[in-house]
Design a protein around this motif. Structure first.
Motif, PDB file in Angstrom:
ATOM      1  N   HIS A  71     -20.407  -1.169  49.117  1.00  0.00           N
ATOM      2  CA  HIS A  71     -18.972  -1.418  48.946  1.00  0.00           C
ATOM      3  C   HIS A  71     -18.683  -1.995  47.567  1.00  0.00           C
ATOM      4  N   ARG A  72     -19.608  -2.728  47.033  1.00  0.00           N
ATOM      5  CA  ARG A  72     -19.442  -3.323  45.718  1.00  0.00           C
ATOM      6  C   ARG A  72     -20.712  -3.106  44.901  1.00  0.00           C
ATOM      7  N   TYR A  73     -20.507  -3.034  43.592  1.00  0.00           N
ATOM      8  CA  TYR A  73     -21.648  -2.816  42.695  1.00  0.00           C
ATOM      9  C   TYR A  73     -21.887  -4.017  41.777  1.00  0.00           C
ATOM     10  N   GLU A  74     -21.078  -5.048  41.971  1.00  0.00           N
ATOM     11  CA  GLU A  74     -21.173  -6.225  41.092  1.00  0.00           C
ATOM     12  C   GLU A  74     -20.989  -5.834  39.628  1.00  0.00           C
ATOM     13  N   GLN A  75     -20.022  -4.994  39.416  1.00  0.00           N
ATOM     14  CA  GLN A  75     -19.668  -4.589  38.062  1.00  0.00           C
ATOM     15  C   GLN A  75     -18.173  -4.820  37.870  1.00  0.00           C
ATOM     16  N   ASP A  76     -17.787  -4.950  36.627  1.00  0.00           N
ATOM     17  CA  ASP A  76     -16.366  -5.158  36.316  1.00  0.00           C
ATOM     18  C   ASP A  76     -15.752  -3.844  35.854  1.00  0.00           C
ATOM     19  N   PHE A  77     -14.809  -3.360  36.614  1.00  0.00           N
ATOM     20  CA  PHE A  77     -14.102  -2.159  36.181  1.00  0.00           C
ATOM     21  C   PHE A  77     -12.723  -2.151  36.826  1.00  0.00           C
ATOM     22  N   ILE A  78     -11.827  -1.491  36.155  1.00  0.00           N
ATOM     23  CA  ILE A  78     -10.455  -1.364  36.654  1.00  0.00           C
ATOM     24  C   ILE A  78      -9.855  -0.098  36.031  1.00  0.00           C
ATOM     25  N   THR A  79      -9.238   0.698  36.844  1.00  0.00           N
ATOM     26  CA  THR A  79      -8.738   1.993  36.382  1.00  0.00           C
ATOM     27  C   THR A  79      -7.383   2.283  37.017  1.00  0.00           C
ATOM     28  N   LEU A  80      -6.526   2.869  36.225  1.00  0.00           N
ATOM     29  CA  LEU A  80      -5.214   3.283  36.720  1.00  0.00           C
ATOM     30  C   LEU A  80      -5.071   4.782  36.482  1.00  0.00           C
TER      31      LEU A  80
END
Length: 244
Positions: A71-80
């Motif tokens: 469910h999570r990859y412990e990475q920082d990302f954000i996309t629109l």
């Protein structure tokens, strides 16, 4: 009185008929005797079996032997992403490491008690997030995606995920810019493929019947047109945005 010749002729005919009848009957009897007797045909019934009534078992997916996606990859990302002239879709993940890093700049208890907030900016007129109008949505720390609906066509947006501290919003991640497509034909016309005049008239009549003034106006249907072509999209700069 009949002559003896006539009587003899009659007797001869009677005898001939009797002989013929007897012969015919005898032939009929012989023919019947040679005819095979009708016997009922023997029917061989094959045994029939019904298939086993087994419960329906769905077929397994091709990847059933692979482990489930985390469910999570412990990475920082954000996309629109753009979905339609009136809708955008955003997704993100804030790693625990990033939040812990930013958290150290603030009071621990204040940070922990502050709610997670999604701040959605309309940056059509300005890229300065302090000046851009926005809407806020309170979210949980488990949310990782959001649909933004009822937007304006041909508008530019971005959004940030962060904590809403007293009198200050602290963004953790800020998305890329995304532009909703125009809901009308573009004014950028390839001279080799000009629009049909009939379609232009139909479009104008349709908008007039709906009581809608071409959002963007026929001829200036894409206010972001030249800008969208010649100006490369740049992500918003991450910065702390204060309310006061």
């Amino acid at each position: 009185m009949l002559s003896s010749i006539t009587v003899g002729l009659v007797l001869f005919l009677v005898l001939l008929l009797a002989t013929t009848a007897l012969f015919t009957y005898s032939r009929y009897q012989q023919k019947e005797a040679r005819r095979p007797q009708d016997t009922p045909k023997k029917r061989n019934f094959a045994e029939e079996f019904a298939n086993d009534l087994t419960p329906l078992i769905p077929k397994q997916r091709f990847d059933h032997q692979l482990p489930p996606l985390p469910h999570r990859y412990e990475q920082d990302f954000i996309t629109l992403l753009s979905r339609s002239p009136y809708s955008l879709y955003g997704y993100w993940e804030v790693s625990a490491h990033l939040e812990e890093q930013v958290k150290n700049d603030w009071d621990s208890q204040t940070w922990t008690e502050s709610p997670f907030v999604l701040r959605f900016y309309d940056i059509t007129a300005t890229d300065n997030l302090e000046e851009a109008p926005y809407e806020e949505y309170y979210i949980s720390g488990h949310d990782d995606h959001w649909y933004f609906n009822k937007l304006q066509p041909a508008h530019k947006y971005c959004f940030a995920i962060g904590r809403l501290l007293p009198n200050r919003f602290v963004p953790l991640l800020i998305s890329n810019e995304a532009i909703t497509p125009a809901d009308s034909p573009s004014s950028i016309i390839d001279p080799e493929w000009p629009p049909l005049a009939g379609l232009e008239v139909l479009y104008e009549v349709t908008n007039r019947d709906k009581g809608v003034s071409p959002v963007t106006g026929w001829g200036i249907t894409s206010p972001a047109g030249p800008w969208s072509i010649h100006k490369k999209e740049q992500p918003c700069k991450r910065e702390v945005v204060g309310d006061s």
